[in-house]
Design an enzyme around this catalytic site. Structure first.
Site, PDB file in Angstrom:
ATOM      1  N   ASP A   1      -6.784   1.848  11.396  1.00 14.66           N
ATOM      2  CA  ASP A   1      -5.536   2.608  11.428  1.00 14.66           C
ATOM      3  C   ASP A   1      -5.709   4.042  10.960  1.00 14.66           C
ATOM      4  O   ASP A   1      -5.030   4.952  11.450  1.00 14.66           O
ATOM      5  CB  ASP A   1      -4.475   1.901  10.584  1.00 14.66           C
ATOM      6  CG  ASP A   1      -3.858   0.714  11.307  1.00 14.66           C
ATOM      7  OD1 ASP A   1      -3.994   0.651  12.537  1.00 14.66           O
ATOM      8  OD2 ASP A   1      -3.238  -0.128  10.638  1.00 14.66           O
TER       9      ASP A   1
ATOM     10  N   SER B   1      -2.045  -9.342   3.868  1.00 16.72           N
ATOM     11  CA  SER B   1      -1.293  -8.186   4.349  1.00 16.72           C
ATOM     12  C   SER B   1      -0.709  -8.510   5.713  1.00 16.72           C
ATOM     13  O   SER B   1      -1.375  -9.128   6.545  1.00 16.72           O
ATOM     14  CB  SER B   1      -2.222  -6.967   4.447  1.00 16.72           C
ATOM     15  OG  SER B   1      -1.549  -5.875   5.034  1.00 16.72           O
TER      16      SER B   1
ATOM     17  N   ASP C   1       0.817  -1.216   0.000  1.00 14.12           N
ATOM     18  CA  ASP C   1       0.000   0.000   0.000  1.00 14.12           C
ATOM     19  C   ASP C   1       0.849   1.264   0.000  1.00 14.12           C
ATOM     20  O   ASP C   1       0.626   2.176  -0.805  1.00 14.12           O
ATOM     21  CB  ASP C   1      -0.951   0.000   1.205  1.00 14.12           C
ATOM     22  CG  ASP C   1      -2.082  -1.006   1.046  1.00 14.12           C
ATOM     23  OD1 ASP C   1      -2.260  -1.510  -0.074  1.00 14.12           O
ATOM     24  OD2 ASP C   1      -2.771  -1.285   2.038  1.00 14.12           O
TER      25      ASP C   1
ATOM     26  N   ARG D   1       0.563   2.487  16.412  1.00 17.20           N
ATOM     27  CA  ARG D   1       0.129   3.633  15.602  1.00 17.20           C
ATOM     28  C   ARG D   1       0.398   4.990  16.258  1.00 17.20           C
ATOM     29  O   ARG D   1       0.859   5.907  15.588  1.00 17.20           O
ATOM     30  CB  ARG D   1      -1.347   3.497  15.231  1.00 17.20           C
ATOM     31  CG  ARG D   1      -1.665   2.336  14.285  1.00 17.20           C
ATOM     32  CD  ARG D   1      -0.554   2.054  13.326  1.00 17.20           C
ATOM     33  NE  ARG D   1      -0.879   1.050  12.329  1.00 17.20           N
ATOM     34  CZ  ARG D   1      -0.017   0.161  11.877  1.00 17.20           C
ATOM     35  NH1 ARG D   1       1.210   0.128  12.370  1.00 17.20           N
ATOM     36  NH2 ARG D   1      -0.368  -0.689  10.934  1.00 17.20           N
TER      37      ARG D   1
END
Length: 403
Positions: free
Chosen positions: A123, A179, A15, A94
């Site tokens: 996210d 992923s 991504d 994060r």
């Protein structure tokens, strides 16, 4: 014309590799920023890849120690799990990534920050709430929510085609279209074949742990020492936070510890399926919880258990930098002042068994609890009045029902 700078939280995965090139084509000077949280990537190769994809600047921040010490260990102190099973490895990463992203934006004079989170996931919320709390003047570019991007790149197949068109090497393939996201706390897997909750994960997908069935037939004991809720040593060897967690990852992974396969409730409202490997974090969670049983009053344990789901929710939803979280973190720090001692656990084929625990701050009184002669430490007759007083509201309610 001058081009605006945008700091992209860059992992080198599918991504963010595609997004970096897309931002470049849209007319931005892209500053590729990598947060080193212990992922096993070739960072030099990431730099080369970023520049080949169109980046104008490249930065790596070593955030491993901060991540583990300030974020992971805080969560361990709370014994935090989301929906009873998820140890929050991605969620904890994060805010520290966002904090570093803001730092790079200030350093480079960027007006924009960008991320590769999809418009369906958690996210995007975590990154953007963190930026809003730390630097509300920065503008966020979220390509997966921009029609010009997602109408061209509808999913992972189109993303892989785009990467191939511009010669961008990516880890994901059409044969293994899932992923993954790794840091020192864990590695997560989602998407692709994992979107079918009835599909068993392929054996070769896992990276940090062996299949418990293939783990050693001989169990292994390890000793973990804590000081005020913070793990400081493994088998007598004092280590910094990042190295300690890495060592436990290696030990736990060797014995197949810490695998979780769940369907969870995303903050944005949908269900999702995630597979996680958290070997070291799982060991710490079990050991820390056991030490609290020895050193904390039952009422404090109960209070922590009551507040823990709220802490886990705030972490999961992206509210690390909030007043509510500040209060909870202050509480948990106060709760840990006597959580010091050693816990020995046994690792065996995916299981963690407590072997022993000790602490100079132990509340356990062997003579008081003994079923043998306690030499007068406890008068059992005292329990009669205790039970009578506690039964008063029950008796009153029973009388009312019988009226």
């Amino acid at each position: 014309m001058s081009r605006d700078k945008v700091v992209l939280a860059y992992s080198g995965g599918l991504d963010t590799s595609v997004i970096l090139k897309w931002l470049d084509l849209q007319g931005y000077d892209v500053v590729a920023y990598v947060a080193d949280l212990g992922q096993r990537d070739d960072l030099e190769a990431l730099e080369e890849k970023a520049y080949k994809s169109g980046a104008k600047e490249f930065y790596i921040l070593d955030l491993k120690e901060e991540f583990v010490k300030d974020f992971v260990f805080t969560s361990i102190k709370f014994n935090a799990v989301y929906e009873g099973r998820y140890l929050l490895g991605t969620s904890l990463a994060r805010p520290v990534i966002a904090k570093g992203m803001v730092e790079i934006a200030r350093k480079t004079g960027a007006k924009y920050v960008a991320h590769g989170a999809t418009g369906k996931g958690n996210d995007q919320v975590r990154f953007e709430l963190s930026v809003a709390a730390l630097a509300p003047d920065l503008k966020v570019i979220a390509p997966w929510r921009i029609p010009e991007f997602f109408n061209k790149i509808k999913g992972r197949k189109e993303a892989m085609d785009f990467a191939a068109e511009y010669g961008i090497p990516v880890k994901a393939t059409k044969d293994k279209p899932w992923s993954s996201d790794e840091n020192l706390m864990h590695i997560s897997f989602e998407a692709g074949i994992l979107e079918d909750p009835a599909m068993r994960p392929p054996k070769d997908m896992f990276e940090l742990s062996v299949d418990p069935k293939d783990a050693p037939d001989v169990p292994e004991e390890i000793e973990i020492e804590f000081e005020k809720g913070v793990p400081v040593a493994v088998n007598g060897e004092r280590l910094n936070a990042a190295d300690l967690l890495k060592k436990l990852n290696d030990l736990g992974g060797r014995h197949g510890v810490g695998r979780v396969d769940i369907v969870e409730s995303r903050f944005v409202g949908m269900k999702s399926r995630g597979v996680y490997e958290t070997p070291g974090g799982t060991i710490l969670m079990v050991a820390h919880r056991d030490l609290e049983g020895l050193t904390l009053e039952g009422s404090l344990i109960n209070l922590k258990d009551t507040l823990m789901p709220r802490f886990a929710y705030l972490v999961y939803a992206g509210y690390w930098f909030s007043s509510e979280m500040d209060c909870l973190r202050a509480f948990v720090e106060e709760s840990q002042k006597y959580v010091s001692g050693k816990v020995t656990v046994e690792l065996y084929k995916g299981n963690i068994t407590i072997v022993s625990r000790e602490s100079k701050y132990s509340l356990y009184d062997q003579l008081l609890v003994s079923m043998d002669d306690d030499l007068g430490a406890y008068n059992q007759s005292d329990a009669t009045g205790f039970i009578k007083l506690n039964s008063l509201p029950l008796i009153a309610n029973a009388k009312r029902k019988n009226k």
